[in-house]
Structures are given as C-alpha cells and as structure tokens.
Design a protein around this motif. Structure first.
Motif, PDB file in Angstrom:
ATOM      1  N   HIS A 110       0.823  -1.200   0.000  1.00 61.53           N
ATOM      2  CA  HIS A 110       0.000   0.000   0.000  1.00 61.53           C
ATOM      3  C   HIS A 110       0.859   1.253   0.000  1.00 61.53           C
ATOM      4  N   GLY A 111       2.122   1.093  -0.359  1.00 60.08           N
ATOM      5  CA  GLY A 111       3.004   2.250  -0.398  1.00 60.08           C
ATOM      6  C   GLY A 111       3.609   2.585   0.941  1.00 60.08           C
ATOM      7  N   HIS A 112       3.511   1.695   1.916  1.00 58.24           N
ATOM      8  CA  HIS A 112       4.084   1.952   3.221  1.00 58.24           C
ATOM      9  C   HIS A 112       5.278   1.036   3.416  1.00 58.24           C
ATOM     10  N   GLY A 113       6.469   1.521   3.136  1.00 57.51           N
ATOM     11  CA  GLY A 113       7.667   0.703   3.278  1.00 57.51           C
ATOM     12  C   GLY A 113       8.016   0.509   4.734  1.00 57.51           C
ATOM     13  N   HIS A 114       8.659  -0.585   5.052  1.00 55.75           N
ATOM     14  CA  HIS A 114       9.050  -0.867   6.423  1.00 55.75           C
ATOM     15  C   HIS A 114      10.496  -0.477   6.668  1.00 55.75           C
ATOM     16  N   GLU A 115      11.157   0.064   5.627  1.00 58.20           N
ATOM     17  CA  GLU A 115      12.546   0.435   5.814  1.00 58.20           C
ATOM     18  C   GLU A 115      12.656   1.734   6.588  1.00 58.20           C
ATOM     19  N   MET A 176       0.968  32.394   8.220  1.00 61.32           N
ATOM     20  CA  MET A 176       1.782  33.520   7.785  1.00 61.32           C
ATOM     21  C   MET A 176       2.146  33.436   6.310  1.00 61.32           C
ATOM     22  N   LEU A 177       2.360  32.206   5.814  1.00 62.65           N
ATOM     23  CA  LEU A 177       2.764  32.031   4.427  1.00 62.65           C
ATOM     24  C   LEU A 177       1.564  31.959   3.486  1.00 62.65           C
ATOM     25  N   GLY A 178       0.362  31.954   4.056  1.00 65.02           N
ATOM     26  CA  GLY A 178      -0.839  31.930   3.219  1.00 65.02           C
ATOM     27  C   GLY A 178      -1.047  30.620   2.503  1.00 65.02           C
ATOM     28  N   CYS A 179      -0.691  29.500   3.154  1.00 62.47           N
ATOM     29  CA  CYS A 179      -0.865  28.182   2.530  1.00 62.47           C
ATOM     30  C   CYS A 179      -2.353  27.837   2.491  1.00 62.47           C
ATOM     31  N   GLU A 180      -2.877  27.616   1.300  1.00 65.28           N
ATOM     32  CA  GLU A 180      -4.298  27.359   1.133  1.00 65.28           C
ATOM     33  C   GLU A 180      -4.626  25.881   1.000  1.00 65.28           C
ATOM     34  N   GLU A 181      -3.643  25.036   0.782  1.00 64.92           N
ATOM     35  CA  GLU A 181      -3.863  23.606   0.600  1.00 64.92           C
ATOM     36  C   GLU A 181      -3.030  22.815   1.593  1.00 64.92           C
ATOM     37  N   ASP A 182      -3.556  21.667   1.991  1.00 66.06           N
ATOM     38  CA  ASP A 182      -2.803  20.770   2.865  1.00 66.06           C
ATOM     39  C   ASP A 182      -1.738  20.047   2.047  1.00 66.06           C
ATOM     40  N   PRO A 183      -0.714  19.522   2.710  1.00 65.03           N
ATOM     41  CA  PRO A 183       0.281  18.725   1.989  1.00 65.03           C
ATOM     42  C   PRO A 183      -0.363  17.505   1.331  1.00 65.03           C
ATOM     43  N   VAL A 184       0.207  17.093   0.214  1.00 66.37           N
ATOM     44  CA  VAL A 184      -0.250  15.898  -0.488  1.00 66.37           C
ATOM     45  C   VAL A 184       0.428  14.687   0.142  1.00 66.37           C
ATOM     46  N   ILE A 185      -0.319  13.612   0.316  1.00 72.31           N
ATOM     47  CA  ILE A 185       0.237  12.386   0.885  1.00 72.31           C
ATOM     48  C   ILE A 185       0.102  11.268  -0.144  1.00 72.31           C
ATOM     49  N   ILE A 186       1.229  10.690  -0.527  1.00 71.36           N
ATOM     50  CA  ILE A 186       1.279   9.575  -1.480  1.00 71.36           C
ATOM     51  C   ILE A 186       1.858   8.380  -0.750  1.00 71.36           C
ATOM     52  N   GLY A 187       1.001   7.451  -0.352  1.00 69.96           N
ATOM     53  CA  GLY A 187       1.461   6.335   0.467  1.00 69.96           C
ATOM     54  C   GLY A 187       1.947   6.839   1.805  1.00 69.96           C
ATOM     55  N   ASP A 188       3.231   6.649   2.090  1.00 64.38           N
ATOM     56  CA  ASP A 188       3.821   7.145   3.329  1.00 64.38           C
ATOM     57  C   ASP A 188       4.718   8.356   3.077  1.00 64.38           C
ATOM     58  N   THR A 189       4.552   8.991   1.935  1.00 60.38           N
ATOM     59  CA  THR A 189       5.398  10.122   1.556  1.00 60.38           C
ATOM     60  C   THR A 189       4.569  11.403   1.504  1.00 60.38           C
ATOM     61  N   VAL A 190       5.052  12.424   2.181  1.00 58.04           N
ATOM     62  CA  VAL A 190       4.361  13.706   2.245  1.00 58.04           C
ATOM     63  C   VAL A 190       5.038  14.681   1.281  1.00 58.04           C
ATOM     64  N   VAL A 191       4.234  15.390   0.503  1.00 62.44           N
ATOM     65  CA  VAL A 191       4.747  16.428  -0.373  1.00 62.44           C
ATOM     66  C   VAL A 191       4.383  17.778   0.247  1.00 62.44           C
ATOM     67  N   PRO A 192       5.363  18.519   0.788  1.00 66.73           N
ATOM     68  CA  PRO A 192       5.056  19.803   1.416  1.00 66.73           C
ATOM     69  C   PRO A 192       4.288  20.717   0.466  1.00 66.73           C
ATOM     70  N   THR A 193       3.338  21.436   1.030  1.00 68.88           N
ATOM     71  CA  THR A 193       2.545  22.352   0.225  1.00 68.88           C
ATOM     72  C   THR A 193       3.349  23.620  -0.073  1.00 68.88           C
ATOM     73  N   ARG A 194       2.773  24.501  -0.872  1.00 68.45           N
ATOM     74  CA  ARG A 194       3.454  25.752  -1.228  1.00 68.45           C
ATOM     75  C   ARG A 194       2.606  26.947  -0.817  1.00 68.45           C
ATOM     76  N   GLY A 195       3.290  27.982  -0.397  1.00 66.17           N
ATOM     77  CA  GLY A 195       2.665  29.274  -0.154  1.00 66.17           C
ATOM     78  C   GLY A 195       3.494  30.333  -0.845  1.00 66.17           C
ATOM     79  N   HIS A 196       2.885  31.017  -1.804  1.00 71.29           N
ATOM     80  CA  HIS A 196       3.605  32.020  -2.597  1.00 71.29           C
ATOM     81  C   HIS A 196       4.885  31.440  -3.211  1.00 71.29           C
ATOM     82  N   GLY A 197       4.807  30.156  -3.599  1.00 71.30           N
ATOM     83  CA  GLY A 197       5.928  29.515  -4.285  1.00 71.30           C
ATOM     84  C   GLY A 197       6.941  28.851  -3.387  1.00 71.30           C
ATOM     85  N   VAL A 198       6.806  29.006  -2.064  1.00 69.95           N
ATOM     86  CA  VAL A 198       7.771  28.440  -1.111  1.00 69.95           C
ATOM     87  C   VAL A 198       7.179  27.179  -0.492  1.00 69.95           C
ATOM     88  N   ARG A 199       7.906  26.065  -0.563  1.00 73.94           N
ATOM     89  CA  ARG A 199       7.431  24.833   0.072  1.00 73.94           C
ATOM     90  C   ARG A 199       7.448  24.994   1.589  1.00 73.94           C
TER      91      ARG A 199
END
Length: 384
Positions: A110-115, A176-199
């Motif tokens: 399910h995308g959750h590695g045990h390593e 403060m950064l005006g982040c409008e979306e939550d981070p994306v989660i793909i399996g056990d990997t999080v993709v930091p969101t962006r605010g004004h172009g900054v992750r």
C-alpha cells in the motif's frame, strides 16, 4: 500526420509544477493518440484534486500545440491506479535518497515501506542545500515573520527556498505564508505544500489551529525525523527552519538530525532580549552548530514625519553580534503591514516588495547568500 511516439516523448519532458520532475519520470503520461491533426494525451495524476493541475494541463497543451502536424490538442486526466501510485511512491523515495532505485526494504503493498528512510539527499554531506535555523532565545521577537519574508526574499532572488516549521508547540508558518492547501500524501510520503511559491511543512497542517500539542521529547524527535525523512522536499537551495524559542528538546533533535545546520539568531534592540538570545546561540555552539549571524527585528518605526523612532531602544543586535563574533546581517524596521501580512497570509515581501521592510529582507538574503555555507564537503575527499 503527427508522429505519435515523438509526441509521447515531448509530453514526457513536461515538468510537473508540484513535484518539479518530468511527467516521464513520474509515470504520468499514460498514452498519446493521434487522429488526423488532433493529438490526445491521457495523463494520470496521483489524486483527483492534484495541486497545480490546471497549470500542468496548460503546459502539456502548450508544448504539443507547436509540434509538427498538430492543430488541436486534447488532454484527458484520470486518477492513478494503486499500482501506478505505488510506482510513483518508489520513484519519489529514490529521488529523496539520491539513489537510482528506491531504498531497500519490504513494502506492504500500500506504499508503506518498512525500511528506515535513508538520509534525505538535501541533508547529505555533499548536498548544495544550505539548512539555516532561524533561532531566538524567547518568543515575541518576530522570528517566524523573519523566516517567512527571508524565504520569499531568497525565492525572489532566484534561489529555491523552503520552510520547515519546527516550532511544534507554537506553529504559525502556514497562516503567515498563506498556505491554502494541505500537503499531499502519497502512500507514506508527504509532499510539502506551497505558499507564494515556497514549500512548507508544519505541525499546523496535521492538527487544528487552536489545538495544543502536548508531547514529550521522543514524540517531538520522531515528528522532526518524519518531517525531514518522509517528506519530498526536492533539493532546495535553502531550507529555513523556524526553530522554537529557547533551548529545549526540539533544538536537540534538530542538532542530531541536521548536523550541517547554520544558525541565525533573531533579537530585538533592547538589552533584555539580547541577553536571552545569546543563550540560544551558546546552546547552538555547544551542539556543534555554526552560528552565522544576527538579525535585529523591530529596530525602528518611521513616522509620518519621516523620522525614525527607536521604540525599543537601540544597539541590542549589534552588541549580540559583537559578543558572538558574527556579523549583524541586518536591522528590520517595525512596520504595521509586516504584522498585518502575517495575520492575513500576505507577507510584506508579496504586498509591498519595494517598501522599506521588503528591501531590508532583500538585503538580508543577499548577505546570507554571500556568507556561503559554514562547512564545505566534497565527496571525493570522503574516507571509506
């Protein structure tokens, strides 16, 4: 007739705006078909509400519209299958570790590695990423607003900047950064969101804003490890870490997880704040972290008459820098719009980029870049 295989190669070279990798590397181009002078591209994205999807579709249309033999472009978008998403997870993990293949270890399907996650590429000794901890001895000196606007100034100067909100108890960066979306989660990997172009990644994305975080040291350490090891940051030029005030558990964890971190101390002009800030600098040095400079915040207020009023006294930043033997990187004026921007998610670097405060942050970013990294590592000099 357009060349179908050639069009597939063209589409595969388009960069996804969210992950900053090509669609071919990410496995997002399922198929390309042609009929007369019409090209149809089928894209597969990880989630139905994939961030930057409109921009991604526009990029694909733009490159195919100028291809020989194409007069019309259709882009069909669908959601990845579980197998496709798992393959993407493996690709991101490999990219995070700087390997051609994914880190070793079993996967539960399910995308959750045990390593145990490998050391992220941007934290490895030979990475070009500079990790800069923005520290203070006490709260209320404007450390977080300095972090946000300094990151935006670096971004504006052409550097890839990201922010890790390590102030687990007092998180404020998402607002403060005006982040409008939550981070994306793909399996056990999080993709930091962006605010004004900054992750950006923060505990504020995972708990309600008004809910306290009541954790002991080991849980805090694990959270910091996951924010770094289980998140796809890419390889930013600068990762700014908004550190909690004082010298507690989080500071110890950051020193252990990020031994290459450089520290910049934020203070205000009065002597009391300068003395407390000095403790955080001494703590950093005890933990073998390099203190690179001092930023004095709320240095003066410019009145309608054009005069500067030093409401909190003067000289604290300069004295602290002298005592630490590091440069005073800059003095930031007290500007009401700076506070208002933090509350509204519209930082002053965005709303007034030519103003007095924004120009100060631009100068700060230039001095930070000019300092160069505290330590330089070369792979060919590594002893094996």
């Amino acid at each position: 007739m357009a060349d179908r295989s050639g069009l597939h190669q063209v589409a595969a070279q388009v960069i996804d705006p969210e992950l900053d990798l090509s669609l071919g590397e990410l496995g997002m181009v399922r198929a390309v078909s042609t009929r007369r002078r019409q090209a149809t591209v089928e894209l597969a994205v990880p989630l139905a509400d994939w961030p930057g999807l409109d921009e991604l579709v526009a990029r694909v249309r733009a490159v195919l519209a100028v291809a020989p033999g194409v007069d019309e472009v259709t882009v069909d978008v669908s959601v990845m299958t579980d197998d496709e998403r798992l393959a993407l997870r493996h690709r991101l993990r490999a990219e995070m570790a700087g390997d051609d293949e994914d880190a070793h270890g079993a996967d539960d399907g399910h995308g959750h590695g045990h390593e145990h996650a490998a050391v992220p590429r941007f934290l490895q000794a030979d990475s070009s990423t500079r990790v800069v901890g923005i520290s203070s001895g006490k709260g209320g000196v404007g450390k977080s607003s300095v972090t946000v606007n300094l990151a935006l100034a670096l971004q504006r100067s052409g550097h890839r900047a990201a922010i890790l909100d390590a102030d687990v108890y007092g998180f404020s960066i998402p607002r403060m950064l005006g982040c409008e979306e939550d981070p994306v989660i793909i399996g056990d990997t999080v993709v930091p969101t962006r605010g004004h172009g900054v992750r950006c990644l923060s505990m504020g994305f995972f708990v309600p804003e008004n809910e306290p975080v009541i954790w002991r040291g080991p849980m805090l350490h694990k959270a910091i490890e996951q924010f770094l090891g289980d998140a796809y940051w890419g390889e930013p030029d600068f990762l700014l870490v908004d550190m909690p005030p004082g010298t507690g558990d989080v500071t110890l964890s950051l020193a252990q997880v990020m031994p290459r971190a450089e520290i910049v101390v934020v203070t205000t002009p009065q002597a009391a704040a300068q003395t407390v800030a000095q403790r955080s600098a001494f703590a950093a040095r005890k933990l073998k972290l390099s203190v690179r400079g001092v930023i004095e915040n709320m240095s003066w207020f410019t009145g309608d008459d054009g005069r500067r009023y030093e409401l909190f006294g003067k000289g604290g930043g300069e004295t602290l820098a002298h005592d630490l033997g590091v440069p005073l990187l800059g003095r930031v004026p007290l500007v009401p719009a700076l506070r208002e921007g933090g509350d509204s998610g519209q930082p002053i670097m965005v709303t007034d980029p030519t103003g007095e405060a924004a120009q100060t942050f631009m100068a700060l970013s230039e001095r930070l870049v000019a300092l160069g990294p505290a330590r330089v590592y070369r792979r060919e000099l590594t002893l094996r």
